[in-house]
Scaffold this motif. Structure first.
Motif, PDB file in Angstrom:
ATOM      1  N   GLY A   1       0.785  -1.241   0.000  1.00 63.74           N
ATOM      2  CA  GLY A   1       0.000   0.000   0.000  1.00 63.74           C
ATOM      3  C   GLY A   1       0.810   1.280   0.000  1.00 63.74           C
ATOM      4  N   SER A   2       2.121   1.233   0.201  1.00 61.36           N
ATOM      5  CA  SER A   2       2.954   2.452   0.146  1.00 61.36           C
ATOM      6  C   SER A   2       4.258   2.095  -0.554  1.00 61.36           C
ATOM      7  CB  SER A   2       3.301   2.975   1.543  1.00 61.36           C
ATOM      8  OG  SER A   2       2.176   3.380   2.253  1.00 61.36           O
ATOM      9  N   GLY A   3       4.316   2.384  -1.837  1.00 59.51           N
ATOM     10  CA  GLY A   3       5.505   1.971  -2.589  1.00 59.51           C
ATOM     11  C   GLY A   3       6.680   2.925  -2.448  1.00 59.51           C
ATOM     12  N   GLY A   4       7.869   2.414  -2.737  1.00 56.61           N
ATOM     13  CA  GLY A   4       9.053   3.260  -2.885  1.00 56.61           C
ATOM     14  C   GLY A   4       9.667   3.787  -1.598  1.00 56.61           C
ATOM     15  N   THR A   5      10.355   4.897  -1.756  1.00 49.24           N
ATOM     16  CA  THR A   5      11.042   5.527  -0.624  1.00 49.24           C
ATOM     17  C   THR A   5      10.359   6.852  -0.343  1.00 49.24           C
ATOM     18  OG1 THR A   5      12.503   6.770  -2.081  1.00 49.24           O
ATOM     19  CG2 THR A   5      13.269   4.590  -1.391  1.00 49.24           C
ATOM     20  N   ARG A   6      10.824   7.544   0.696  1.00 51.40           N
ATOM     21  CA  ARG A   6      10.433   8.934   0.846  1.00 51.40           C
ATOM     22  C   ARG A   6      11.547   9.694   1.537  1.00 51.40           C
ATOM     23  NH1 ARG A   6       5.551  11.768   3.304  1.00 51.40           N
ATOM     24  NH2 ARG A   6       6.638  13.282   2.035  1.00 51.40           N
ATOM     25  N   VAL A   7      11.533  10.994   1.319  1.00 50.17           N
ATOM     26  CA  VAL A   7      12.593  11.842   1.844  1.00 50.17           C
ATOM     27  C   VAL A   7      12.032  12.613   3.049  1.00 50.17           C
ATOM     28  CG1 VAL A   7      14.178  13.737   1.312  1.00 50.17           C
ATOM     29  CG2 VAL A   7      13.645  12.022  -0.433  1.00 50.17           C
ATOM     30  N   TYR A   8      12.727  12.528   4.171  1.00 49.76           N
ATOM     31  CA  TYR A   8      12.285  13.199   5.391  1.00 49.76           C
ATOM     32  C   TYR A   8      13.109  14.451   5.642  1.00 49.76           C
ATOM     33  CZ  TYR A   8       9.885   8.863   6.121  1.00 49.76           C
ATOM     34  OH  TYR A   8       9.057   7.787   5.953  1.00 49.76           O
ATOM     35  N   SER A   9      12.447  15.508   6.075  1.00 52.06           N
ATOM     36  CA  SER A   9      13.165  16.675   6.593  1.00 52.06           C
ATOM     37  C   SER A   9      13.225  16.458   8.102  1.00 52.06           C
ATOM     38  CB  SER A   9      12.396  17.964   6.350  1.00 52.06           C
ATOM     39  OG  SER A   9      11.655  17.958   5.165  1.00 52.06           O
ATOM     40  N   VAL A  10      14.398  16.436   8.669  1.00 49.16           N
ATOM     41  CA  VAL A  10      14.517  16.225  10.122  1.00 49.16           C
ATOM     42  C   VAL A  10      15.041  17.519  10.748  1.00 49.16           C
ATOM     43  CG1 VAL A  10      15.489  14.762  11.933  1.00 49.16           C
ATOM     44  CG2 VAL A  10      15.048  13.789   9.666  1.00 49.16           C
ATOM     45  N   SER A  11      14.367  17.979  11.794  1.00 47.10           N
ATOM     46  CA  SER A  11      14.806  19.226  12.441  1.00 47.10           C
ATOM     47  C   SER A  11      14.395  19.222  13.912  1.00 47.10           C
ATOM     48  CB  SER A  11      14.207  20.441  11.712  1.00 47.10           C
ATOM     49  OG  SER A  11      12.818  20.480  11.909  1.00 47.10           O
ATOM     50  N   GLY A  12      14.688  20.308  14.584  1.00 46.59           N
ATOM     51  CA  GLY A  12      14.379  20.401  16.016  1.00 46.59           C
ATOM     52  C   GLY A  12      15.589  19.999  16.836  1.00 46.59           C
ATOM     53  N   ASP A  13      15.315  19.274  17.945  1.00 45.91           N
ATOM     54  CA  ASP A  13      16.391  18.923  18.883  1.00 45.91           C
ATOM     55  C   ASP A  13      17.122  17.668  18.427  1.00 45.91           C
ATOM     56  OD1 ASP A  13      15.570  21.051  20.485  1.00 45.91           O
ATOM     57  OD2 ASP A  13      14.081  19.797  21.492  1.00 45.91           O
ATOM     58  N   VAL A  14      17.825  17.788  17.327  1.00 45.58           N
ATOM     59  CA  VAL A  14      18.490  16.629  16.759  1.00 45.58           C
ATOM     60  C   VAL A  14      19.918  17.041  16.409  1.00 45.58           C
ATOM     61  CG1 VAL A  14      17.734  17.113  14.382  1.00 45.58           C
ATOM     62  CG2 VAL A  14      18.016  14.768  15.101  1.00 45.58           C
ATOM     63  N   GLU A  15      20.832  16.091  16.457  1.00 47.84           N
ATOM     64  CA  GLU A  15      22.246  16.433  16.221  1.00 47.84           C
ATOM     65  C   GLU A  15      22.499  16.944  14.805  1.00 47.84           C
ATOM     66  OE1 GLU A  15      25.005  16.737  17.865  1.00 47.84           O
ATOM     67  OE2 GLU A  15      24.303  16.076  19.824  1.00 47.84           O
ATOM     68  N   ARG A  16      21.974  16.218  13.797  1.00 46.16           N
ATOM     69  CA  ARG A  16      22.275  16.593  12.402  1.00 46.16           C
ATOM     70  C   ARG A  16      20.992  16.809  11.605  1.00 46.16           C
ATOM     71  NH1 ARG A  16      26.138  12.493  13.093  1.00 46.16           N
ATOM     72  NH2 ARG A  16      24.816  10.966  12.038  1.00 46.16           N
TER      73      ARG A  16
ATOM     74  N   MET B   1       9.817   3.377   2.334  1.00 45.43           N
ATOM     75  CA  MET B   1       8.549   3.474   3.062  1.00 45.43           C
ATOM     76  C   MET B   1       8.475   2.329   4.073  1.00 45.43           C
ATOM     77  SD  MET B   1       6.210   5.722   2.457  1.00 45.43           S
ATOM     78  CE  MET B   1       5.818   6.998   1.283  1.00 45.43           C
ATOM     79  N   GLY B   2       7.947   2.615   5.238  1.00 45.81           N
ATOM     80  CA  GLY B   2       7.812   1.581   6.255  1.00 45.81           C
ATOM     81  C   GLY B   2       9.025   1.468   7.158  1.00 45.81           C
ATOM     82  N   ALA B   3      10.041   2.323   6.955  1.00 48.73           N
ATOM     83  CA  ALA B   3      11.244   2.263   7.804  1.00 48.73           C
ATOM     84  C   ALA B   3      10.877   2.638   9.235  1.00 48.73           C
ATOM     85  CB  ALA B   3      12.295   3.230   7.270  1.00 48.73           C
ATOM     86  N   PRO B   4      11.595   2.064  10.212  1.00 47.54           N
ATOM     87  CA  PRO B   4      11.305   2.468  11.596  1.00 47.54           C
ATOM     88  C   PRO B   4      11.731   3.915  11.844  1.00 47.54           C
ATOM     89  CG  PRO B   4      13.103   0.852  11.520  1.00 47.54           C
ATOM     90  CD  PRO B   4      12.609   1.018  10.122  1.00 47.54           C
ATOM     91  N   LEU B   5      10.886   4.638  12.542  1.00 43.54           N
ATOM     92  CA  LEU B   5      11.184   6.038  12.844  1.00 43.54           C
ATOM     93  C   LEU B   5      12.508   6.139  13.614  1.00 43.54           C
ATOM     94  CD1 LEU B   5       8.509   8.493  14.265  1.00 43.54           C
ATOM     95  CD2 LEU B   5      10.905   8.746  14.703  1.00 43.54           C
ATOM     96  N   SER B   6      12.743   5.174  14.484  1.00 39.35           N
ATOM     97  CA  SER B   6      13.964   5.199  15.310  1.00 39.35           C
ATOM     98  C   SER B   6      15.223   5.188  14.423  1.00 39.35           C
ATOM     99  CB  SER B   6      13.984   4.009  16.270  1.00 39.35           C
ATOM    100  OG  SER B   6      13.860   2.817  15.525  1.00 39.35           O
ATOM    101  N   GLY B   7      15.158   4.504  13.271  1.00 34.83           N
ATOM    102  CA  GLY B   7      16.303   4.443  12.361  1.00 34.83           C
ATOM    103  C   GLY B   7      16.579   5.803  11.726  1.00 34.83           C
ATOM    104  N   ILE B   8      15.514   6.539  11.438  1.00 36.25           N
ATOM    105  CA  ILE B   8      15.685   7.872  10.826  1.00 36.25           C
ATOM    106  C   ILE B   8      16.310   8.810  11.857  1.00 36.25           C
ATOM    107  CG2 ILE B   8      14.513   9.802   9.681  1.00 36.25           C
ATOM    108  CD1 ILE B   8      12.290   7.753   8.941  1.00 36.25           C
ATOM    109  N   LEU B   9      15.806   8.716  13.075  1.00 37.78           N
ATOM    110  CA  LEU B   9      16.357   9.558  14.151  1.00 37.78           C
ATOM    111  C   LEU B   9      17.834   9.227  14.376  1.00 37.78           C
ATOM    112  CD1 LEU B   9      15.829  11.650  16.346  1.00 37.78           C
ATOM    113  CD2 LEU B   9      14.987   9.831  17.827  1.00 37.78           C
TER     114      LEU B   9
ATOM    115  N   ALA C   1      19.931   8.018  12.165  1.00 39.79           N
ATOM    116  CA  ALA C   1      20.728   8.517  11.031  1.00 39.79           C
ATOM    117  C   ALA C   1      21.012  10.007  11.186  1.00 39.79           C
ATOM    118  CB  ALA C   1      19.979   8.260   9.717  1.00 39.79           C
ATOM    119  N   ALA C   2      20.072  10.722  11.828  1.00 35.68           N
ATOM    120  CA  ALA C   2      20.257  12.171  12.028  1.00 35.68           C
ATOM    121  C   ALA C   2      21.073  12.452  13.298  1.00 35.68           C
ATOM    122  CB  ALA C   2      18.898  12.852  12.097  1.00 35.68           C
ATOM    123  N   GLY C   3      21.700  11.429  13.816  1.00 35.88           N
ATOM    124  CA  GLY C   3      22.608  11.623  14.956  1.00 35.88           C
ATOM    125  C   GLY C   3      21.938  11.558  16.313  1.00 35.88           C
ATOM    126  N   GLY C   4      20.630  11.271  16.329  1.00 34.29           N
ATOM    127  CA  GLY C   4      19.919  11.162  17.604  1.00 34.29           C
ATOM    128  C   GLY C   4      19.618  12.522  18.212  1.00 34.29           C
TER     129      GLY C   4
END
Ligand SMILES: Cc1cc2nc3c(=O)[nH]c(=O)nc-3n(C[C@H](O)[C@H](O)[C@H](O)COP(=O)(O)O)c2cc1C
Ligand code: FES
Length: 581
Positions: free
Chosen positions: A400-415, A423-431, A433-436
């Motif tokens: 039901g959700s094909g392909g990838t997607r690009v996230y903008s990560v901001s706020g209290d994050v290292e990078r 699509m379907g990646a765990p949110l924790s993995g994205i966080l 990748a942005a350095g936590g």
């Protein structure tokens, strides 16, 4: 007597000839007026009304509606500092205070020499540069007291503003398959020759040999869902466009690059680095939906990205990579213009009041013509789908959700930066990748799809999967992929106040529940923040916000209710503490 010099009048007249219909140039013409005079004067409105052959009250309504226009004199150089969530977390308010002291005038007023004015604005689409600031139409970068002082001195000396290089952000090193950011390490990717080296425009060549209906079938097979927020299946949307054999009239196609949801800036980065992917995607979509007039509707603050796109369009046309011209149109600072039916109104030269469907834009859009509106990132996925096949694209994501997607990560994050994941990646993995979380602090909450999507607690975020259905079952929304990270020091009353203040500011005022509800919610939250909360406030907030969602034309009003509901239910202690303190 004309309020304009002959050259200015000629340039304004040119806007009546630029687009398929004269009135489509009205917002752009008013932008010129604002820039040349520092405000829109009554005599300017009268001139524009006559030039565009529209009633004066309509021109006034447009000038009064969009934040880019001022009806009193602004400074020659307008310094805008973002006060929305990610910038607030990084000191945006301090920068505003610095400007107030430095310029010595109230917000919005010009300095006595007429050179400067400053204003707090909502998200500038540069949350990776928090606290972001702009001068005139140009994003400058992350504000600091020193940089602001330097910019002011440079402008006084007549020097151009040195734009900080726009950081694309990192792309997730461990993100697995990448479709849009794979070649971002290549500095010249925005050039046609380099884009072609990576297979660019081969998908369009393939599409040009296919029947429109077959392109749509391939896109349906891919399970591509709209990446602008609503997640509507792209192929299914296209199928609702009446074919030319049934309605032989111009069809329009619009890339929605308005991107004004706080926390979202991925389209900016994608257009800047990979403009040809958008141009190729637009040309593929145009073939599928038989569009004759192609547009990129871009937020006005993306001046640099607009220049890059226009150069790329010119390059592609000259080289024969695309057959048609693509019009680039700018908004004038209103978030609501990003809502597809409101966008049609801005394009027609009106204030951005969303239309109540049906009819949907695909049947009756710009000036009643069939009009497809798709997000920038959605369109950019099309070359990969055509090249590798819809099935291969579908397999990257869950059902039901094909392909990838690009996230903008901001706020209290290292990078802060943009990160592409399947699509379907765990949110924790994205966080991760942005350095936590920044500074080794603990995570408190995440707004997963942009500031106005319902908040997730740290526990919910640890389990969340990033796809449309996964986040819906977690009680939130994938939205436009803007992850705003909040650490343990974030106060959720303040956070909700910033979100609701934004929604109130951006409410177009058409639907009473949204117009009044957002105002009441923001006022109650202000009162609680000032230490004057009363025990009934929580119940009142829930009741008022609950009366907005589902009773309005567009999703902005729904956000008023959903953002408040989630925040109050998930962080009741933050509210109680302030009310009883
Ligand atoms: C208030 C509001 C603002 C929106 N802003 C944007 C935007 O900036 N960009 C965008 O692509 N979609 C935005 N949308 C969603 C559009 O209405 C529309 O669903 C989208 O452009 C369709 O493209 P897609 O199907 O490719 O996602 C917004 C919706 C609302 C209600
Ligand atoms: S630029 Fe400030 S929140 Fe996006």
């Amino acid at each position: 007597m004309s309020p304009f010099t002959p050259e200015q009048a000629k340039a304004l007249k040119a806007w009546t000839l630029r687009y398929p219909k004269p009135q489509m140039g009205l917002v752009e013409a008013l932008r010129d007026v604002q820039r040349s005079h520092g405000w829109v004067r009554p005599e300017d409105e009268a001139f524009i009304a006559e030039l565009f052959d529209v009633p004066l009250d309509r021109v006034h309504a447009v000038a009064a509606f969009y934040p880019y226009f001022t009806l009193t004199p602004a400074g020659k150089h307008r310094v805008c500092v973002c006060r929305n969530l990610s910038c607030h977390r990084r000191g945006g308010d301090r920068m505003l205070e610095h400007l107030r002291k430095r310029l010595g005038v109230p917000e919005g007023e010009a300095t006595p020499d007429g050179l400067f004015s400053y204003e707090a604005v909502e998200c500038l689409g540069a949350c990776d540069h928090a606290p972001a600031f702009s001068v005139g139409d140009e994003l400058v970068g992350a504000a600091s007291e020193e940089l602001i002082d330097k910019v002011i001195e440079d402008l006084k000396a007549g020097k151009p503003v040195q734009q900080a290089p726009i950081v694309i952000g990192a792309t997730g090193p461990e993100s697995g398959r990448k479709l849009l950011t794979k070649h971002f390490g290549e500095p010249e990717l925005h050039r046609l020759e380099v884009y072609r080296r990576f297979g660019g425009y081969s998908a369009l060549e393939k599409a040009s040999r296919m029947r429109p209906a077959d392109i749509t079938s391939e896109v349906k097979r891919s399970n591509l869902r709209g990446l602008g927020g609503a997640g509507f299946p792209t192929g299914m949307k296209w199928e609702t466009v009446p074919p030319k054999s049934q309605r032989d009239e111009p069809h329009y196609l619009v890339a929605n690059a308005d991107e004004s949801e706080p926390g979202c800036y991925k389209d900016r980065a994608l257009m800047e680095r990979n403009p040809h992917a958008l141009i190729e995607g637009l040309a593929i979509a145009a073939r599928a939906v038989e569009a004759d007039a192609l547009f990129i509707f871009i937020r006005g603050e993306y001046a640099r990205q607009k220049r890059i796109l226009e150069e790329a369009i010119e390059e592609a046309r000259k080289a024969g990579a695309i057959a048609q011209d693509i019009f680039v149109m700018r908004g004038a600072g209103a978030y609501i213009s990003g809502c597809d039916t409101a966008l049609l109104e801005t394009m027609e030269g009106r204030k951005a009041w969303p239309r109540q469907p049906p009819p949907f834009p695909t049947v009756s859009g710009v000036f009643g013509r069939p009009t497809v509106v798709n997000n920038v990132e959605t369109l950019m996925m099309l070359p990969a789908i055509l090249r590798d096949g819809g099935e291969a694209f579908a397999k990257i994501g869950p059902q039901g959700s094909g392909g990838t997607r690009v996230y903008s990560v901001s706020g209290d994050v290292e990078r802060p930066g943009i990160y592409e994941f399947p699509m379907g990646a765990p949110l924790s993995g994205i966080l991760a990748a942005a350095g936590g979380v920044r500074g080794g602090r603990r995570l408190k909450a995440i707004l997963p799809g942009g500031a106005s999507t319902p908040v997730l607690t740290a526990e919910e975020a640890a389990k969340a999967r990033m796809d449309f259905d996964g986040l819906r079952s977690a009680g939130s929304s994938l939205g436009a992929g803007g992850l705003v990270v909040l650490d343990e020091t974030a106060d959720m009353v303040e956070t909700l106040h910033i979100i609701e203040r934004f929604l109130r500011h951006e409410s177009c005022g058409q639907c009473a529940p949204c117009r009044e509800g957002s105002g009441w919610v923001a006022r109650i939250l202000s009162r609680i923040l000032e230490g004057n909360g009363i025990p009934e406030d929580l119940g009142n907030l829930s009741r008022i916000s609950g009366n907005v969602a589902g009773r309005v034309i567009c999703a902005l009003g729904d956000s008023v209710g959903m953002a408040a509901k989630a925040m109050i239910e998930k962080f009741p202690e933050d509210f109680r503490r302030r009310i009883h303190a």
